[in-house]
Structure formats: structure tokens, C-alpha cells
Design an enzyme around this catalytic site. Structure first.
Site, PDB file in Angstrom:
ATOM      1  N   ASP A  87       0.877  -1.175   0.000  1.00 34.59           N
ATOM      2  CA  ASP A  87       0.000   0.000   0.000  1.00 34.59           C
ATOM      3  C   ASP A  87       0.909   1.219   0.000  1.00 34.59           C
ATOM      4  O   ASP A  87       2.144   1.076   0.055  1.00 34.59           O
ATOM      5  CB  ASP A  87      -0.937   0.007   1.238  1.00 34.59           C
ATOM      6  N   ASP A 129       3.199   3.004  -4.516  1.00 33.98           N
ATOM      7  CA  ASP A 129       2.140   3.851  -5.055  1.00 33.98           C
ATOM      8  C   ASP A 129       1.854   3.284  -6.439  1.00 33.98           C
ATOM      9  O   ASP A 129       2.759   3.197  -7.282  1.00 33.98           O
ATOM     10  CB  ASP A 129       2.683   5.292  -5.125  1.00 33.98           C
ATOM     11  N   LEU A 140      -6.281  -5.449  -4.638  1.00 34.43           N
ATOM     12  CA  LEU A 140      -7.402  -4.670  -4.096  1.00 34.43           C
ATOM     13  C   LEU A 140      -7.131  -3.177  -4.231  1.00 34.43           C
ATOM     14  O   LEU A 140      -8.019  -2.356  -4.003  1.00 34.43           O
ATOM     15  CB  LEU A 140      -7.605  -4.960  -2.594  1.00 34.43           C
ATOM     16  N   TYR A 175     -15.862   5.317 -11.623  1.00 28.97           N
ATOM     17  CA  TYR A 175     -15.295   4.188 -10.864  1.00 28.97           C
ATOM     18  C   TYR A 175     -15.675   2.859 -11.517  1.00 28.97           C
ATOM     19  O   TYR A 175     -14.826   1.986 -11.725  1.00 28.97           O
ATOM     20  CB  TYR A 175     -15.818   4.279  -9.425  1.00 28.97           C
ATOM     21  N   LYS A 217     -13.379  -0.190 -13.319  1.00 27.15           N
ATOM     22  CA  LYS A 217     -13.407  -1.624 -12.996  1.00 27.15           C
ATOM     23  C   LYS A 217     -13.652  -2.455 -14.257  1.00 27.15           C
ATOM     24  O   LYS A 217     -13.078  -3.534 -14.420  1.00 27.15           O
ATOM     25  CB  LYS A 217     -14.466  -1.906 -11.933  1.00 27.15           C
TER      26      LYS A 217
HETATM   27  C1  15L Z   1     -17.936  -0.832  -4.148  1.00 24.33           C
HETATM   28  O1  15L Z   1     -17.384  -1.192  -5.170  1.00 24.33           O
HETATM   29  C2  15L Z   1     -17.267   0.041  -3.177  1.00 24.33           C
HETATM   30  O2  15L Z   1     -15.888  -0.228  -3.116  1.00 24.33           O
HETATM   31  C3  15L Z   1     -17.859  -0.041  -1.810  1.00 24.33           C
HETATM   32  O3  15L Z   1     -17.413   1.067  -1.096  1.00 24.33           O
HETATM   33  C4  15L Z   1     -19.380  -0.080  -1.823  1.00 24.33           C
HETATM   34  O4  15L Z   1     -19.881   1.149  -2.217  1.00 24.33           O
HETATM   35  C5  15L Z   1     -19.846  -1.184  -2.714  1.00 24.33           C
HETATM   36  O5  15L Z   1     -19.271  -1.101  -3.980  1.00 24.33           O
HETATM   37  C6  15L Z   1     -21.364  -1.253  -2.887  1.00 24.33           C
HETATM   38  O6  15L Z   1     -21.845  -1.305  -4.022  1.00 24.33           O
HETATM   39  O7  15L Z   1     -22.067  -1.326  -1.906  1.00 24.33           O
END
Ligand code: 15L
Length: 277
Positions: free
Chosen positions: A39, A56, A76, A141, A145
């Protein structure tokens, strides 16, 4: 499954200081003695058998040093919620590329990638989906992914890396609200999925859903079950708690329709009838 208790495999956990990393470290420690935590900042409470490699993810040389000599990586690390484009770009897109490329150069055999339900968050809650559906990200986000899953497929196909992407729901001791009755996963169950990714002899590239045995699930996780996943958590055991919390939160006219919840509602300017498949 292969017995890895001899500690001869170097396994690196990125994002070790984050929320999920912190929850699963005590469960991983007895399974994988010698686990290397990575981390930006060292976790304060290193167990006797753990070591730390600072990295990092946006700095290729630091990532290369962290994965040097590793057999496997549990990735992760990165930004774990919606954020400004620049943050997502650096941590989750540049960072994810740096991780896979460093892993390839180091000869890493297996990667378990923490994908997210937000890669498919715009599917309606009334629809049950498998892992073969087109991605429907609900946020920058979620897009990052989906990018990570695509990158994982590239490294599996082009370089023979064994990669398992886990579309994680919400990890915690119990479901936080009604939405999480569908996507909750206990720390024990996510460790089961990680073990499959690190050890199962028959996998090449997999996308699995990171959910416990939830009666209200939106996901067909039969591939995970075929690979031996036997979740023990049951969200329904916590329904009263989740409903009480939901009553405090109140309704969300957009988020309540879609699997991604508030991630869908944030910055939403569409008509709900035109969103999602
Ligand atoms: C995720 O991907 C997040 O990392 C987590 O913080 C939650 O928000 C989760 O999804 C979720 O959908 O509940």
C-alpha cells in the site's frame, strides 16, 4: 487444491491498508503465511508473518519492486468509490495497468482482481444477470473496474496469466441497507473466492460475483459454485437490521431502480426510462 501452507509462494496483497484489505488480512494470514502487504502507507498492526512493501500504484518502479519474486497478487489497491476523473484515472486505470504489466514482467502466475458490482451497476434490480452480460458501469469508478476486467482478459489471453476478477458487492460484517441484502459478502466468503483464484487448478480467466448466499441476489454466480464456492453468509439473517437502516436513509428515485444504487443516482441527468438495458 494446491497446499500453499509451506509459505514458499510469495503472495502480494495490494490495497492492504484499505477497508477490505484490513477486514481480510486476519483471515488470509493463517492460509498464506508470509503474505506481503502493499500500500502507500504501512498498516500499523503488522502480524508476525506479514511483511510490508510500500508502493504507489501510479509509480511503475515501486509497483515492480513490490511484485518482484511474487507468485501471485491479490489486487485490491486503487480508488474504491466514485471520485474525480483524475483520481480514478491515476489510481484505477494507470495503477491497474502498472500492476498487470509489472506482474507480467515479474513472471507472476496468478492475479485476483477486485472488480466491482459497479461495472454492471446500471442493470435494473428486477433483472438477474450472469457474468457474461455487457458491462453497464454506473460511474467513472465502474468504468475503471470494467477497464480492469478488460485488461485482465488481455493478460490472460496474450500472456497466459491466470486471472480471476471478482465483481465485489459490499464487504462487511452484515448488510448495511436493503440494497446490500442483494450484494453483501462476508469477509469469510470473499476469502473463499480469493482462494479459488489463487489455487484452483482449472481456471484461466474468470469473472465471478463477490456475493454471499443472498436470497435476494441479482446475480447468477453458478460459475463460482462450479469452482467450489460455498458461501456461508446469508443476508436474510440480517434483514431486520438492513430494513431499519434503510428506513433511516429513505427513498432514492433513481438509485432504488438500479443495482448500483447511489452510484447510479449521482450526477444522473437522464430519464430513468431510458437508463439501463
Ligand atoms: C464498491 O465497489 C465500493 O468499493 C464499496 O465502497 C461499496 O460502495 C460497494 O461497492 C457497494 O456497491 O455497496
Amino acid at each position: 487444491m494446491v497446499d500453499v501452507r509451506n509459505g514458499s509462494r510469495r503472495i502480494v496483497l495490494t490495497g492492504a491498508a484499505g477497508g477490505v484489505g484490513t477486514m481480510i488480512r486476519p483471515l488470509l494470514a493463517p492460509l498464506y503465511p508470509g503474505l506481503v502487504l502493499s500500500d502507500k502507507v504501512e498498516p500499523k498492526d503488522l502480524l508476525p508473518d506479514e511483511s510490508f512493501a510500500a508502493a504507489d500504484l501510479t509509480r511503475p518502479q515501486e509497483v515492480a519492486a513490490a511484485v518482484e519474486g511474487a507468485d501471485s497478487v491479490i489486487h485490491l489497491g486503487g480508488f474504491s468509490v466514485e471520485g474525480p476523473w483524475e483520481s480514478i484515472l491515476q489510481a484505477n486505470i494507470v495503477g491497474c495497468y502498472n500492476l498487470f504489466e509489472a506482474a507480467r514482467q515479474a513472471g507472476v502466475k496468478r492475479v485476483v482482481f477486485a472488480s466491482s458490482n459497479h461495472a454492471v451497476g446500471f442493470y435494473p434490480r428486477k433483472r438477474k444477470i450472469g457474468t457474461g452480460v455487457t458491462v453497464r458501469p454506473d460511474s467513472r469508478y465502474g468504468v475503471s473496474k470494467a477497464f480492469g476486467e478488460a485488461l485482465a482478459a488481455l493478460y490472460a489471453d496474450k500472456h497466459g496469466m491466470i486471472v480471476t476478477c471478482v465483481r465485489i458487492g459490499n464487504v462487511g460484517p452484515r448488510p448495511l441497507d436493503v440494497r446490500r441484502l442483494s450484494n453483501w459478502i462476508s469477509p469469510q466468503d470473499i476469502v473463499q473466492l480469493i482462494r479459488i483464484g489463487l489455487e484452483h487448478p482449472d481456471i484461466r480467466f474468470e469473472i465471478l460475483y463477490g456475493a454471499s448466499d443472498n436470497a435476494a441476489s441479482w446475480w447468477d454466480n453458478s460459475r463460482a459454485r462450479q469452482l467450489g464456492y460455498r458461501p456461508t453468509g446469508k443476508a436474510e439473517d440480517h434483514r431486520a437490521h438492513a430494513e431499519a437502516e434503510q428506513a433511516r436513509i429513505g427513498p432514492d428515485l433513481v438509485g432504488d431502480l438500479f443495482q448500483g444504487g447511489t452510484f447510479c443516482a449521482a450526477e444522473f441527468t437522464n430519464d430513468v426510462k431510458r437508463a439501463g438495458p
